[in-house]
Design an enzyme around this catalytic site. Structure first.
Site, mmCIF file in Angstrom:
data_model
loop_
_atom_site.group_PDB
_atom_site.id
_atom_site.type_symbol
_atom_site.label_atom_id
_atom_site.label_comp_id
_atom_site.label_asym_id
_atom_site.label_seq_id
_atom_site.Cartn_x
_atom_site.Cartn_y
_atom_site.Cartn_z
ATOM 1 N N VAL A 223 0.830 -1.206 0.000
ATOM 2 C CA VAL A 223 0.000 0.000 0.000
ATOM 3 C C VAL A 223 0.860 1.250 0.000
ATOM 4 O O VAL A 223 0.615 2.200 -0.754
ATOM 5 C CB VAL A 223 -0.957 0.002 1.212
ATOM 6 C CG1 VAL A 223 -1.702 1.339 1.318
ATOM 7 C CG2 VAL A 223 -1.958 -1.141 1.100
ATOM 8 N N THR B 13 -1.008 -4.507 9.181
ATOM 9 C CA THR B 13 -1.932 -4.795 10.283
ATOM 10 C C THR B 13 -2.392 -6.255 10.166
ATOM 11 O O THR B 13 -3.564 -6.530 9.886
ATOM 12 C CB THR B 13 -3.155 -3.858 10.261
ATOM 13 O OG1 THR B 13 -3.790 -3.937 8.960
ATOM 14 C CG2 THR B 13 -2.749 -2.430 10.524
ATOM 15 N N GLU C 242 -7.591 2.438 1.909
ATOM 16 C CA GLU C 242 -7.251 2.125 0.523
ATOM 17 C C GLU C 242 -8.216 1.085 -0.021
ATOM 18 O O GLU C 242 -8.714 0.235 0.712
ATOM 19 C CB GLU C 242 -5.804 1.638 0.422
ATOM 20 C CG GLU C 242 -5.448 0.458 1.315
ATOM 21 C CD GLU C 242 -5.759 -0.886 0.690
ATOM 22 O OE1 GLU C 242 -6.005 -0.916 -0.546
ATOM 23 O OE2 GLU C 242 -5.777 -1.888 1.411
ATOM 24 N N PHE C 243 -8.456 1.164 -1.325
ATOM 25 C CA PHE C 243 -9.317 0.198 -2.018
ATOM 26 C C PHE C 243 -8.593 -0.302 -3.271
ATOM 27 O O PHE C 243 -9.072 -0.136 -4.388
ATOM 28 C CB PHE C 243 -10.656 0.835 -2.392
ATOM 29 C CG PHE C 243 -11.447 1.339 -1.215
ATOM 30 C CD1 PHE C 243 -12.202 0.463 -0.444
ATOM 31 C CD2 PHE C 243 -11.431 2.680 -0.868
ATOM 32 C CE1 PHE C 243 -12.930 0.913 0.649
ATOM 33 C CE2 PHE C 243 -12.152 3.144 0.219
ATOM 34 C CZ PHE C 243 -12.907 2.259 0.980
ATOM 35 N N PHE D 200 -17.533 -10.108 -8.808
ATOM 36 C CA PHE D 200 -17.358 -11.007 -7.669
ATOM 37 C C PHE D 200 -18.410 -12.113 -7.642
ATOM 38 O O PHE D 200 -18.766 -12.621 -6.578
ATOM 39 C CB PHE D 200 -17.351 -10.234 -6.342
ATOM 40 C CG PHE D 200 -16.112 -9.401 -6.153
ATOM 41 C CD1 PHE D 200 -15.020 -9.903 -5.471
ATOM 42 C CD2 PHE D 200 -16.015 -8.131 -6.701
ATOM 43 C CE1 PHE D 200 -13.871 -9.151 -5.314
ATOM 44 C CE2 PHE D 200 -14.868 -7.366 -6.554
ATOM 45 C CZ PHE D 200 -13.790 -7.892 -5.857
ATOM 46 N N HIS E 86 -17.927 -14.943 -9.644
ATOM 47 C CA HIS E 86 -17.247 -15.986 -10.408
ATOM 48 C C HIS E 86 -16.918 -17.146 -9.467
ATOM 49 O O HIS E 86 -16.100 -17.008 -8.560
ATOM 50 C CB HIS E 86 -15.979 -15.441 -11.062
ATOM 51 C CG HIS E 86 -16.227 -14.282 -11.977
ATOM 52 N ND1 HIS E 86 -16.818 -14.430 -13.205
ATOM 53 C CD2 HIS E 86 -15.989 -12.958 -11.819
ATOM 54 C CE1 HIS E 86 -16.929 -13.243 -13.789
ATOM 55 N NE2 HIS E 86 -16.429 -12.331 -12.963
ATOM 56 N N ALA E 87 -17.562 -18.265 -9.696
ATOM 57 C CA ALA E 87 -17.348 -19.426 -8.831
ATOM 58 C C ALA E 87 -15.907 -19.905 -8.930
ATOM 59 O O ALA E 87 -15.285 -19.852 -9.992
ATOM 60 C CB ALA E 87 -18.307 -20.545 -9.218
ATOM 61 N N CYS F 201 -6.243 -9.216 2.073
ATOM 62 C CA CYS F 201 -7.325 -8.380 2.606
ATOM 63 C C CYS F 201 -8.512 -9.160 3.145
ATOM 64 O O CYS F 201 -8.817 -9.097 4.336
ATOM 65 C CB CYS F 201 -7.803 -7.399 1.532
ATOM 66 S SG CYS F 201 -6.576 -6.176 1.047
#
Length: 447
Positions: free
Chosen positions: A11, A86, A151-152, A252, A254-255, A263
């Protein structure tokens, strides 16, 4: 502006390079002398597409520098970002804030004029209050404001995410920090980057909530995939059908073998711990964590089932080790649980990954590493596609079949069409799809 970033990991390094590219003067600080020396030589310690060129360009322009001198970097900065690790704390899953506390103490001792201190690290709710308390304790006369700016960034697409963000969340309690943060993000703000100001605790919670929700989407579609296999449905068609609903969205869905990385695993655990601390049970998040952990092991059993119920003394080749493509990150990668399950059942495992081999060698014992996909396939009883790197999307399937002892492919990412695999003479197992043509493949063929 003069910006210092404490922590030169993923990051911190990406943020520092991008801020410098915006025209700010950035110093990335780290206590790891070897890492700083490598960065000064232009050596990037992580794999992220485009980061090496971005660091080189801004270092050459004098806008990006690297240092181990925390005091000088803090004293000279108008804005200081805390971007230290962290990790999950052993025993309870709470985020370990030891590095954040240490950074806060160093900032407090070296701070001079009014400074905005920004937590960029992913931290639990209330961490900003603790940062403020620590700085005030070591330097009662300090003039500063503490801001949360989560942050993303997606590994593998971090630079694009930083420069073209969906949103920029800034949580503050001191209004003096608002114009400073507007100046920090001015290039994005002028291009209509959605700069969202909230309270500090709200910003901290936004980060965890976003990651937990995405983890739930992944886990949901994985469970639907299991149901599809039992009832004869096609999970890709289901995902497409529900994803076209704007209220749900297609991302998100997608199997696959479950989520991993730096994260989602630690952030969902930290959010659960926060809920426990405040006596607010988070049942959906708790179920998500449990189901995802079980799924990784279940994928190993799926491979065993595809091999007739036993892999003892059989050679299993794995394509992909990292938790996702375009990164060298092995943290909580599904491949780790899959490999362990196969080894426990007596298999010989050979694996290849374009970028994750060095990290994998430090984590996995008792397996062989191949030179490429075809090397892994040679003599194998089964080939397992674990990570959807682009180079695995267009394999010469006829060549793969000729190299294998038993032409068998377990595709945990559903990147191949059942018909093209069948034409190559390979026995095919995918996730949440029937053995014959899937509904989407049938539709594409008709079109």
């Amino acid at each position: 502006m003069r910006i210092s970033i404490l922590g030169s990991g993923y990051v911190g390094l990406v943020s520092g390079a991008c801020f410098a590219d915006f025209g700010h003067f950035v110093t990335c600080v780290d206590l790891d002398e070897k890492k700083i020396e490598r960065l000064k030589r232009g050596e990037i310690p992580i794999y992220e597409p485009g980061l090496d060129a971005l660091v080189a360009d801004n270092s050459a322009a004098g806008r990006l520098t690297f240092s181990t001198d925390v005091n000088a970097a803090v004293a000279d900065a108008e804005v200081i970002f805390i971007a230290v690790g962290t990790p999950s704390r052993r025993g309870d899953g709470h985020a370990d804030l030891a590095y954040v506390a240490s950074a806060s103490e160093m900032i407090g001792r070296a701070m001079k004029d009014f400074t905005v201190v920004v937590t960029k690290s992913t931290v639990p709710v209330g961490t900003g209050d603790e940062v403020e308390r620590i700085i005030r304790k070591v330097n009662p006369a300090a003039d500063f404001a503490v801001v949360s700016n989560p942050e993303f960034l997606r590994e593998g697409a971090a630079i694009e995410d930083f420069k073209r963000p969906d949103r920029i969340v800034v949580g503050l309690e001191d209004e003096r920090a608002r114009p400073v943060m507007e100046s920090v993000y001015r290039p994005l703000y002028l291009n209509q980057g959605p700069l969202m100001f909230t309270g500090r605790r709200t910003a901290e919670l936004i980060k965890y909530s976003a990651n937990a929700f995405l983890a739930m989407k992944i886990t949901f579609i994985n469970e639907i995939a299991d149901l599809c296999e039992k009832v004869g449905g096609d999970v890709q068609a289901v995902a497409r059908g529900i994803g076209l609903d704007n209220r749900i969205g297609s991302k998100f869905l997608h199997a696959g073998p479950g989520y991993g990385g730096s994260c989602f695993p630690k952030d969902t655990l930290a959010l659960l711990k926060t809920g426990q601390d405040y006596d607010v049970p988070l049942r959906l998040v708790e179920a998500t964590v449990s189901v995802n952990d079980n799924r990784k092991r279940a994928m190993g059993r799926k491979v065993i089932a595809a091999c007739g119920g036993s892999v003892r003394d059989k050679t299993i080749g794995l394509l992909g080790l990292t938790f996702k493509p375009n990164t060298d990150d092995m943290r909580d990668a599904p491949s780790l649980a899959i490999i362990q399950t196969l080894l426990d059942h007596g298999a010989r495992v050979r694996a290849y990954d374009p970028e994750g081999m060095d990290a994998a060698r430090a984590l996995i014992e008792g397996i062989e590493f191949g030179a490429d996909a075809y090397d892994v396939a040679e003599g194998a009883d089964c080939l397992v596609l674990v990570t959807e790197w682009n180079q695995f999307r267009s394999l010469d399937l006829s060549r793969v079949a000729s190299l294998m002892k038993t032409p068998r492919l377990v595709d945990l990412r559903n990147i191949y069409r059942t018909d093209e695999v069948a034409r190559a003479g390979i026995e095919y197992t995918s996730v949440g799809r029937r053995a014959e043509l899937s509904e989407i493949e049938t539709q594409e063929a008709a079109e």
